[in-house]
Motif scaffolding. Sequence first.
Motif, mmCIF file in Angstrom:
data_model
loop_
_atom_site.group_PDB
_atom_site.id
_atom_site.type_symbol
_atom_site.label_atom_id
_atom_site.label_comp_id
_atom_site.label_asym_id
_atom_site.label_seq_id
_atom_site.Cartn_x
_atom_site.Cartn_y
_atom_site.Cartn_z
ATOM 1 N N UNK A 577 0.804 -1.135 0.011
ATOM 2 C CA UNK A 577 -0.052 -0.218 -0.039
ATOM 3 C C UNK A 577 0.741 1.146 -0.196
ATOM 4 N N UNK A 578 2.160 1.140 0.197
ATOM 5 C CA UNK A 578 3.271 2.204 0.142
ATOM 6 C C UNK A 578 3.579 2.260 -1.042
ATOM 7 N N UNK A 579 4.152 3.616 -1.190
ATOM 8 C CA UNK A 579 5.328 3.879 -2.548
ATOM 9 C C UNK A 579 6.423 3.502 -2.467
ATOM 10 N N UNK A 580 7.434 3.308 -3.008
ATOM 11 C CA UNK A 580 8.676 2.909 -2.738
ATOM 12 C C UNK A 580 9.542 3.726 -2.054
ATOM 13 N N UNK A 581 9.486 4.965 -2.293
ATOM 14 C CA UNK A 581 10.009 6.220 -1.582
ATOM 15 C C UNK A 581 9.690 6.018 -0.106
ATOM 16 N N UNK A 582 8.537 5.740 0.163
ATOM 17 C CA UNK A 582 8.072 5.837 1.763
ATOM 18 C C UNK A 582 8.524 4.334 2.296
ATOM 19 N N UNK A 583 8.823 3.506 1.722
ATOM 20 C CA UNK A 583 9.187 2.085 2.005
ATOM 21 C C UNK A 583 10.605 2.091 2.470
ATOM 22 N N UNK A 584 11.338 3.032 1.543
ATOM 23 C CA UNK A 584 12.963 3.008 1.660
ATOM 24 C C UNK A 584 13.096 4.022 2.908
ATOM 25 N N UNK A 585 12.573 5.066 3.031
ATOM 26 C CA UNK A 585 12.417 6.023 4.217
ATOM 27 C C UNK A 585 12.184 5.063 5.632
ATOM 28 N N UNK A 586 11.286 4.196 5.539
ATOM 29 C CA UNK A 586 10.774 3.442 6.570
ATOM 30 C C UNK A 586 11.934 2.462 6.994
ATOM 31 N N UNK A 587 12.420 1.696 6.070
ATOM 32 C CA UNK A 587 13.222 0.693 6.208
ATOM 33 C C UNK A 587 14.822 1.524 6.848
ATOM 34 N N UNK A 588 14.956 2.742 6.516
ATOM 35 C CA UNK A 588 15.946 3.529 7.085
ATOM 36 C C UNK A 588 16.111 3.641 8.497
ATOM 37 N N UNK A 589 15.248 3.405 9.152
ATOM 38 C CA UNK A 589 15.003 3.599 10.509
ATOM 39 C C UNK A 589 15.777 2.312 11.244
ATOM 40 N N UNK A 590 16.134 1.154 10.500
ATOM 41 C CA UNK A 590 16.992 0.268 11.041
ATOM 42 C C UNK A 590 18.350 0.275 10.400
ATOM 43 N N UNK A 591 19.286 -0.526 10.998
ATOM 44 C CA UNK A 591 20.669 -0.444 10.092
ATOM 45 C C UNK A 591 21.574 0.703 10.391
#
Length: 698
Positions: A577-591
């Motif tokens: 349900x999310x765009x790639x940019x938003x998924x990438x932003x969210x994933x950036x909270x880990x790592x």
Amino acid sequence: MAKVSQLTELKGVGPKLAEQLHKLNIFTLADLYFHLPFRYEDRSRITPIAGLQPMRPAVFQGEVRGASVLFGKRRSLLVKLQDASGVISLRFYHFSAAQKKQFSNGATLRCYGEPRRGASGLEVYHPEYQLLEDGLDEPLEPSLTPVYPATDGISQQRLRLLHQQAHQLLRDQQVALTDLLPRSWLQQWRLPTLEESLLFLHQPDRNTPLEYLLSGQHPAQKRLILEELLAHQLSLHKIRAQVQAHQAPAINSPQQLQQQLLAQLPFTPTGAQQRVVKEIEQDIRQPYPMLRLVQGDVGSGKTLVAALAACDVLEAGFQVALMAPTEILAEQHLNNLSAWFEPLGIRCGWLAGKVKGKARNQSLSDIADGSAQLVVGTHALFQNDVDFARLGLIIVDEQHRFGVHQRLELREKGVQMGLSPHQLIMTATPIPRTLAMSAYADLDTSVIDELPPGRSPITTVAIADSRRPEIIQRVSAACAATTRGEPAAQAYWVCTLIEESEALQCQAAENTAQELQQALPHLRIGLVHGRMKAAEKADIMAAFKDHQLDLLVATTVIEVGVDVPNASLMVIENPERLGLAQLHQLRGRVGRGSAKSHCVLLYKSPLSFTSKQRLQVMRDSQDGFYIAEQDLMIRGPGEMLGTRQTGLQMLRVADLQRDGDLLPQVREMAEQLWNHHPQTVEPLIQRWLGEAERFANV
């Protein structure tokens, strides 16, 4: 002979039809010429029935060899049509008794339609057809048939008749269309004139391959594509020229504040951060406003770059304003900047929608008298009652969430003593090259293309939600395990809903938090969503950062602004349900720490083709620029740009994905026109952008 310019001078166009044409943005005869077909049909030749191919529309004709009403799931009329080469079925679900009577055995029909595979071989559903009288052969179309963008009350046939009239006026030289490109360019690039291009595109030669027109490769199309992209480029040139016509403070400070800030940091800026800071410093030394876009992937350290840029401006005695799109992100900036600047004697101010009453009045007073030197806030910063004492630099974070006009309104806040502030725009959403060269052509661009050392790669997997219990156990194991005396991992569980309703999203997050608390009673679980009070959100975030919580259940409010190095696992529900940019932003909270990090995309089956593409891109790459390019290919520029640029979503002939390779040439052409043919700039912008160009009036 008098020239014709009004629509109502065309035969059959009265006030009512003119009003309907206005819905298509056709107000003048010139607008009609630039109302271009979006595809073509070949009705210029008859295809033998045996030569018809599935999904390829064509003209065919033959004799009726039977017509019968069938009663299945739906009543339908089936007509068999035969020519010397074969037989095809015509099927009608909506028909009258009079229509059935037309299909008498032996009647000759000429049809146009798209064959599809059916129960009895090839079938054509609801074809256009005409009955041919015995011995009479109706003429075919002399050229390819254009299909235009239409609206209620205006048929394709009506539009085609209007165009035929308009073209005749053009051929008779009763209409004047000015060619705004220099003749030398047309010769150099072997392009047709404007008149030749328009006449051809409205009535292409019947031998022009449809694929050639569909791919935008014909010289007549190239001519108009170049001109349209050029108009957009010039409109952004115009914004830039208008902004840079103002004077700005030329900042040339001794950089002592910058050295003091760096001395208190436990790390050294990366080479990329240092390079971008130097580019900004060169800009702010000029006596006209800086307009610079800083792109940096998630976690690349844009905040530090902004802080170092602010140092020089603050040291020169000017104020700095940082504007963020959400309160949670603005608060994160406030916390970071206060921790860096307050020990150096710089006072930070705060202004957001939630600041009310006496606190707001005090903030406004501090901003107006200059005692708040570094002001952080949301869009509340450009409300009418906000006045700055000496605003020297505006920093706008997440530019894609603001329109051009919004940051220009903030710029107006700084116009004092005849000086405009410098502007630094930051985004963690990498912008594909084609968009950067078109939508952001009014800005100079810097890229922070290096991540700070010690960041761990993130393994991303996509798992169907039928395996949800397995994922819950994985979270349990990750948060309970300790290795070599290191603390256990922390995890995010992100809830998304397709509904725009924030209340429904919050409800989903609350339900998920309850479910996880029951399944994982040994874990400390927190909840954050958009409807909580800011102080409550901040407390929970702080508790998570201090490892007083093991698992944080959240809506997408955590997309930006949270830095918890110990968090190494993220589960994102319904990532489709999310765009790639938003998924990438969210994933950036880990790592963000040294521990091996994982992201689980917990999707609902079945996935659409587009969703499969998106999740595959997320699995394949962590490169924000690659992901942005893929996002552009999947979603297209209009959706990616949002509301920033009305014009670029309304391209008539150009396509940023298809025609991106032309942009370097277009930029060069824009420079030449701006410098050597200034009289053509405004007419070109008006021709292609018209009303959409209003955002450029700054």
